[in-house]
Design a protein around this motif. Structure first.
Motif, PDB file in Angstrom:
ATOM      1  N   ALA A 169       0.826  -1.202   0.000  1.00 61.28           N
ATOM      2  CA  ALA A 169       0.000   0.000   0.000  1.00 61.28           C
ATOM      3  C   ALA A 169       0.868   1.263   0.000  1.00 61.28           C
ATOM      4  O   ALA A 169       0.601   2.219  -0.745  1.00 61.28           O
ATOM      5  N   LEU A 170       1.918   1.261   0.821  1.00 59.30           N
ATOM      6  CA  LEU A 170       2.796   2.427   0.898  1.00 59.30           C
ATOM      7  C   LEU A 170       3.553   2.627  -0.413  1.00 59.30           C
ATOM      8  O   LEU A 170       3.785   3.764  -0.843  1.00 59.30           O
ATOM      9  N   VAL A 181       9.293   2.146  -2.171  1.00 64.64           N
ATOM     10  CA  VAL A 181       9.053   1.265  -1.026  1.00 64.64           C
ATOM     11  C   VAL A 181       8.995  -0.166  -1.536  1.00 64.64           C
ATOM     12  O   VAL A 181       8.204  -0.480  -2.432  1.00 64.64           O
ATOM     13  N   THR A 182       9.822  -1.026  -0.945  1.00 60.05           N
ATOM     14  CA  THR A 182       9.997  -2.378  -1.475  1.00 60.05           C
ATOM     15  C   THR A 182       9.883  -3.417  -0.375  1.00 60.05           C
ATOM     16  O   THR A 182      10.365  -3.221   0.739  1.00 60.05           O
ATOM     17  N   ASN A 183       9.261  -4.532  -0.710  1.00 62.71           N
ATOM     18  CA  ASN A 183       9.152  -5.696   0.165  1.00 62.71           C
ATOM     19  C   ASN A 183      10.131  -6.750  -0.335  1.00 62.71           C
ATOM     20  O   ASN A 183      10.034  -7.195  -1.478  1.00 62.71           O
ATOM     21  N   VAL A 184      11.085  -7.136   0.495  1.00 61.24           N
ATOM     22  CA  VAL A 184      11.917  -8.297   0.178  1.00 61.24           C
ATOM     23  C   VAL A 184      11.434  -9.438   1.064  1.00 61.24           C
ATOM     24  O   VAL A 184      11.379  -9.318   2.284  1.00 61.24           O
ATOM     25  N   ALA A 223      16.403  -4.475  -5.925  1.00 64.44           N
ATOM     26  CA  ALA A 223      14.983  -4.256  -6.188  1.00 64.44           C
ATOM     27  C   ALA A 223      14.538  -2.883  -5.675  1.00 64.44           C
ATOM     28  O   ALA A 223      13.768  -2.171  -6.331  1.00 64.44           O
ATOM     29  N   MET A 224      15.028  -2.506  -4.486  1.00 58.19           N
ATOM     30  CA  MET A 224      14.660  -1.227  -3.901  1.00 58.19           C
ATOM     31  C   MET A 224      15.128  -0.059  -4.766  1.00 58.19           C
ATOM     32  O   MET A 224      14.351   0.855  -5.075  1.00 58.19           O
ATOM     33  N   ARG A 228      11.192  -1.388  -7.507  1.00 56.56           N
ATOM     34  CA  ARG A 228      10.246  -2.494  -7.547  1.00 56.56           C
ATOM     35  C   ARG A 228       9.460  -2.586  -6.249  1.00 56.56           C
ATOM     36  O   ARG A 228       9.945  -2.210  -5.184  1.00 56.56           O
ATOM     37  N   SER A 229       8.255  -3.125  -6.326  1.00 56.53           N
ATOM     38  CA  SER A 229       7.424  -3.220  -5.122  1.00 56.53           C
ATOM     39  C   SER A 229       7.774  -4.432  -4.289  1.00 56.53           C
ATOM     40  O   SER A 229       7.586  -4.424  -3.067  1.00 56.53           O
TER      41      SER A 229
END
Length: 262
Positions: A169-170, A181-184, A223-224, A228-229
């Motif tokens: 969402a962020l 903002v990235t999720n690993v 990725a960050m 990338r998300s």
């Protein structure tokens, strides 16, 4: 980095060992001055070593991020010092593969605080500064277990599920402001958390099931910085496993439990 950007810090939580320390190393290699945070005094030795090895400014902070006001205290301290955070890596966390009711009340409160409240509020506080500057990077260390409503991972996976959804969402909200903002989402990482035999770790790494902290940090940061998300490390095996687990009906999981198979 450009000269005018060198005063902007990278802040890494849970940075005294394992994945967090590797994130700090790789950010130092990129020239970022660091703020590294841990609840153990060894973080000061880590700060000294990183400074000597990479020649960047490193501030080591001993902070217990498992308390209710931890995010506000850390943010206020950084602000008072004039440290402008351009990169935020929320890595601090704890792990248990234990039945929910067999964990202590204190541990349950700790894991909720570390995986949900503190990272969310650090994103909120530092994210506002990044949005105003229209530049910044946030990397939240989530987990493939966020897709697994499985026994002994109930609290861990559920708290990581919150962080996964929060991060997505962020990412959507801040993308247009130049804040990435990235999720690993790691699967198994060779950090010694799992109490398995060395030959099993070696076999897991050969099969690509277990990755090193170096690989995880490299892929997460890449990725960050590319905006990338999300990235899952390692990819194929865990995508397949998560897909299979999602297809297993609850009644079958109850049977597996009753038979003592898992």
């Amino acid at each position: 980095m450009k000269d005018e950007e060198k005063y902007r810090y990278a802040l890494v939580t849970g940075a005294s060992s394992g994945i967090g320390l590797e994130f700090a190393r790789q950010l130092a290699q990129k020239g970022y001055p660091l703020i590294i945070v841990s609840n153990v005094n060894e973080i000061m030795d880590c700060a000294k070593q990183l400074n000597e090895q990479y020649g960047v400014t490193v501030h080591g902070l001993v902070r217990n991020l498992g308390t209710a006001d931890a995010a506000r205290e850390l943010y206020d301290y950084c602000h008072a010092q004039g440290w402008e955070v351009e990169v935020l890596v929320n890595n601090a966390g704890v792990y248990h593969d234990k039945d929910i009711l067999d964990d202590s009340e204190a541990f349950t409160q700790l894991i909720i605080q570390l995986h949900m409240t503190t990272p969310a509020m650090l994103c909120y506080m530092f994210g506002k500064d990044m949005r105003e500057r229209r530049k910044g990077y946030i990397l939240n260390v989530c987990s493939v277990t966020s897709n697994m409503a499985a026994q002994r991972l109930g609290t861990y996976g559920s708290t990581k599920a919150f962080l996964t959804n929060f991060t997505r969402a962020l990412h959507i909200e801040l993308h247009k402001y130049g804040v990435h903002v990235t999720n690993v989402s790691p699967g198994a990482v060779d950090t010694g958390l799992y109490n398995i035999k060395p030959w099993m770790t070696k076999a897991g790494k050969c099969l690509g099931i277990i990755v090193s902290p170096q690989t995880l940090a490299r892929r997460g940061l890449r990725a960050m910085f590319r905006g990338r998300s999300k990235t899952t490390v390692p990819t194929v095996f865990w995508w397949i496993l998560c897909g299979i687990i999602l297809l297993i009906p609850t009644c079958l999981l109850r049977l597996i439990r009753r038979l003592g198979l898992f």
